[in-house]
Design an enzyme around this catalytic site. Structure first.
Site, PDB file in Angstrom:
ATOM      1  NE  ARG A 131     -11.337   2.240  29.648  1.00 51.72           N
ATOM      2  CZ  ARG A 131     -11.067   0.955  29.402  1.00 51.72           C
ATOM      3  NH1 ARG A 131     -11.191   0.059  30.379  1.00 51.72           N
ATOM      4  NH2 ARG A 131     -10.683   0.559  28.218  1.00 51.72           N
TER       5      ARG A 131
ATOM      6  NE  ARG B 210       6.369  37.350  19.736  1.00 54.66           N
ATOM      7  CZ  ARG B 210       5.718  38.471  19.366  1.00 54.66           C
ATOM      8  NH1 ARG B 210       5.737  39.527  20.162  1.00 54.66           N
ATOM      9  NH2 ARG B 210       5.046  38.520  18.232  1.00 54.66           N
TER      10      ARG B 210
HETATM   11  C1  UD1 Z   1       0.723  42.915  15.514  1.00 62.66           C
HETATM   12  C2  UD1 Z   1       0.710  44.367  15.047  1.00 62.66           C
HETATM   13  C3  UD1 Z   1       0.709  45.263  16.260  1.00 62.66           C
HETATM   14  C4  UD1 Z   1      -0.490  44.964  17.124  1.00 62.66           C
HETATM   15  C5  UD1 Z   1      -0.538  43.473  17.490  1.00 62.66           C
HETATM   16  C6  UD1 Z   1      -1.880  43.176  18.138  1.00 62.66           C
HETATM   17  C7  UD1 Z   1       1.894  44.435  12.898  1.00 62.66           C
HETATM   18  C8  UD1 Z   1       3.142  44.800  12.200  1.00 62.66           C
HETATM   19  N1  UD1 Z   1       1.865  44.601  14.218  1.00 62.66           N
HETATM   20  O1  UD1 Z   1       1.941  42.716  16.215  1.00 62.66           O
HETATM   21  O2  UD1 Z   1       0.680  46.624  15.860  1.00 62.66           O
HETATM   22  O3  UD1 Z   1      -0.463  45.747  18.295  1.00 62.66           O
HETATM   23  O4  UD1 Z   1      -0.432  42.658  16.311  1.00 62.66           O
HETATM   24  O5  UD1 Z   1      -1.947  41.884  18.633  1.00 62.66           O
HETATM   25  O6  UD1 Z   1       0.942  44.035  12.251  1.00 62.66           O
HETATM   26  N2  UD1 Z   1       1.295  36.795  10.549  1.00 62.66           N
HETATM   27  C9  UD1 Z   1       1.238  36.273   9.272  1.00 62.66           C
HETATM   28  N3  UD1 Z   1       2.299  36.449   8.449  1.00 62.66           N
HETATM   29  C10 UD1 Z   1       3.408  37.147   8.803  1.00 62.66           C
HETATM   30  C11 UD1 Z   1       3.458  37.691  10.120  1.00 62.66           C
HETATM   31  C12 UD1 Z   1       2.385  37.499  10.962  1.00 62.66           C
HETATM   32  O7  UD1 Z   1       0.252  35.645   8.897  1.00 62.66           O
HETATM   33  O8  UD1 Z   1       4.320  37.266   7.971  1.00 62.66           O
HETATM   34  C13 UD1 Z   1       0.137  36.575  11.453  1.00 62.66           C
HETATM   35  C14 UD1 Z   1       0.486  35.805  12.699  1.00 62.66           C
HETATM   36  O9  UD1 Z   1       0.251  34.414  12.517  1.00 62.66           O
HETATM   37  C15 UD1 Z   1      -0.467  36.385  13.740  1.00 62.66           C
HETATM   38  C16 UD1 Z   1      -0.730  37.792  13.246  1.00 62.66           C
HETATM   39  O10 UD1 Z   1      -0.322  37.828  11.887  1.00 62.66           O
HETATM   40  O11 UD1 Z   1      -1.677  35.689  13.818  1.00 62.66           O
HETATM   41  C17 UD1 Z   1       0.016  38.849  14.049  1.00 62.66           C
HETATM   42  O12 UD1 Z   1       1.401  38.593  13.976  1.00 62.66           O
HETATM   43  P1  UD1 Z   1       2.351  38.815  15.219  1.00 62.66           P
HETATM   44  O13 UD1 Z   1       3.731  38.476  14.807  1.00 62.66           O
HETATM   45  O14 UD1 Z   1       1.793  38.162  16.418  1.00 62.66           O
HETATM   46  O15 UD1 Z   1       2.253  40.410  15.371  1.00 62.66           O
HETATM   47  P2  UD1 Z   1       2.493  41.264  16.676  1.00 62.66           P
HETATM   48  O16 UD1 Z   1       3.948  41.415  16.904  1.00 62.66           O
HETATM   49  O17 UD1 Z   1       1.692  40.764  17.789  1.00 62.66           O
HETATM   50 CA    CA Z   2       0.405  39.014  18.085  1.00 66.65          CA
END
Ligand code: UD1
Ligand code: CA
Length: 467
Positions: free
Chosen positions: A332, A16
């Site tokens: 600078r 996003r």
């Molecule tokens: C997630 C939560 C949601 C919560 C929100 C809070 C889950 C399924 N959902 O959603 O309930 O309200 O955070 O901000 O956990 N990431 C990985 N590997 C992956 C996927 C994600 O390392 O395979 C990391 C991303 O880099 C990020 C974090 O996990 O830092 C959260 O992932 P993101 O996709 O932003 O989750 P949300 O949809 O925000």
């Molecule tokens: Ca998130």
């Protein structure tokens, strides 16, 4: 006792954000989001910090190379639960583990400490951090039974309309017992709308064993997740406000906090006043009773007490006390400016020493120079430091007068008390107390304009109104 181990999730693509850069490396006030999270997690007492990297792993590792963290690799981004699974081998057998997302940059150590204390006291297998949002869209919702008991978390994409109306959201931060993590993580499935292994499903697993609890954050701002650039700007605004308020409480006057951008790393003494539209970044230290007028940009610099700077740019420089800079000066990197100096409008400095009491009041370029004390650099003076191939230094002693529109062609030395007449191009060493003058001698020819037929057309009756 706090969670001694923390897993920070930073492997997601951050689709996003629509960026070539991994999401967690987007910066807020000069520091990446994940680095903000790491610093607060460490401050809360975690000793072992494991960052799960995947998308853009190389970039993330490089950006965090100085942070003293370990890395686990998630090659395919199959969800937040799958991400934690990749770190499992590095987690100690026992004790509490923090799981925190790398995209929640506003979390503070104080809240993490209260959260883990709560977890400890509750005796739960897992405690989730929650918050009450007026607009919960985008977050996972906290589902409770009639008695308020925690049941599970449902992601927005999997939620029914009535579940979507729940305003208590999952902040994406958990305190979990290492043992519970070990037995439950491998049991996660991807049977959901996104076909991902959700860490959030651990809540239902813990609830089944009567071991799930929730801690509600007092300040909803702290748990804000950043998924797109609108949220990035909103988070930056909140962080800026925090920094400005801390400085004001410490005795710094900020005329217009809304237009003042000061990094968390900046140190400012009391009774210093910061004008509107000012940016102060990096490793900057500003003394007491300093005036930073409107429209300044100051980076990685030290500004001593009672200095006054207006509408100027200062980078990697040291400015001695009671010196005046601006308007429209450009320092600078690499300058050592003495005390009680004057650097006026349209003066540019680079990699130079300017002794105490010296003045360059207008329109000058001072590059690669060592200028002594109490010198006067006239209007339009240029230190010609570049011969087209190499840069050279100019050495100027104390109390030297450099007349307007002079050029000092480096490498050249001008000794103490010398006087350079206006319009001179200095190429030879000037000895102590000497006059250096090099000009074409004036000559006047009567009637030359008419002889050459160059008299200009009369357009206005007088010059009276000229400004
Ligand atoms: C997630 C939560 C949601 C919560 C929100 C809070 C889950 C399924 N959902 O959603 O309930 O309200 O955070 O901000 O956990 N990431 C990985 N590997 C992956 C996927 C994600 O390392 O395979 C990391 C991303 O880099 C990020 C974090 O996990 O830092 C959260 O992932 P993101 O996709 O932003 O989750 P949300 O949809 O925000
Ligand atoms: Ca998130």
């Amino acid at each position: 006792m706090n969670c001694k181990t923390a897993v920070i999730l930073a492997a997601g693509a951050g689709t996003r954000m629509k960026s070539a850069k991994p999401k967690v490396l987007h910066s807020i006030m000069g520091r990446t989001m994940v680095s903000h999270v790491i610093s607060q997690v460490r401050k809360s007492g975690s000793e072992k910090i494991i960052v799960v990297v995947g998308h853009g792993a190389h970039q993330v590792r490089e950006a965090l190379s100085e942070e003293g963290v370990s890395f686990a690799v998630q090659n395919e981004q199959l969800g937040t639960g799958h991400a934690v699974l990749q770190a499992l081998d590095m987690i100690p057998e026992e004790g509490g583990v923090f799981i925190v997302c790398g995209d929640t940059p506003l979390i503070t150590a104080e809240t993490l400490e209260k959260f883990s204390d709560y977890h400890e006291k509750s005796g739960a297998l897992l405690t989730v951090l929650t918050a009450q949002y007026d607009d919960p869209s985008g977050y996972g919702r906290i589902i409770r039974d009639q008695n308020g008991g925690l049941l599970r978390i449902v992601e927005q994409k999997d939620a029914t309309d009535s579940e979507k109306s729940v305003r208590e959201v999952n902040a994406g931060m958990y305190c979990v017992s290492a043992q519970f993590l070990r037995e439950s993580l491998p049991r996660l499935t991807n049977d959901n709308a996104q076909h991902e292994y959700y860490i959030t499903d651990l809540v239902a697993m813990a609830a089944e064993k009567d071991g799930a609890s929730a801690y509600c954050a007092e300040d909803v701002d702290e748990v804000m997740g950043v998924n797109n650039r609108v949220q990035l700007a909103a988070a930056a605004k909140i962080m800026r406000k925090r920094v400005n308020e801390r400085l004001m409480m410490d005795g710094v006057t900020i005329i217009d906090p809304d237009s003042t951008y000061i990094d968390d790393t900046v140190v400012i003494g009391n009774d210093t006043e910061i004008g509107p539209n000012t940016i102060i970044k990096g490793n900057t230290r500003i003394g007491i009773n300093v005036t930073i007028g409107e429209g300044c940009q100051i980076e990685d610099s030290v500004i001593e007490d009672d200095v006054d700077i207006i509408k100027s740019v200062v980078k990697e420089s040291h400015i001695g006390s009671r010196t005046h800079v601006g308007p429209f000066a450009y320092l600078r990197p690499g300058n050592e400016i003495g005390e009680e100096c004057k650097i006026g409008d349209f003066v540019e400095f680079k990699n130079s020493v300017f002794g105490s009491g010296s003045k360059a009041s207008h329109l000058a370029y001072i590059g690669d120079a060592d200028v002594g004390n109490d010198c006067n650099v006239g209007c339009g003076v240029i230190f010609a430091n570049y011969d087209g191939k190499n840069k050279h230094r100019t050495i100027v002693g104390d109390r030297v007068f450099i007349g307007s529109n002079s050029n000092l062609v480096a490498p050249v030395t001008v000794h103490d008390d010398a006087f350079i007449a206006a319009g001179t191009t200095v190429t030879k060493e000037v000895t102590e107390g000497a006059l250096s003058i090099g000009r074409v001698v004036d000559r006047m020819e009567e009637g030359w304009v008419d002889k050459k037929n160059l008299r200009r057309e009369k357009l206005h009756s007088s010059h009276k109104n000229d400004r």
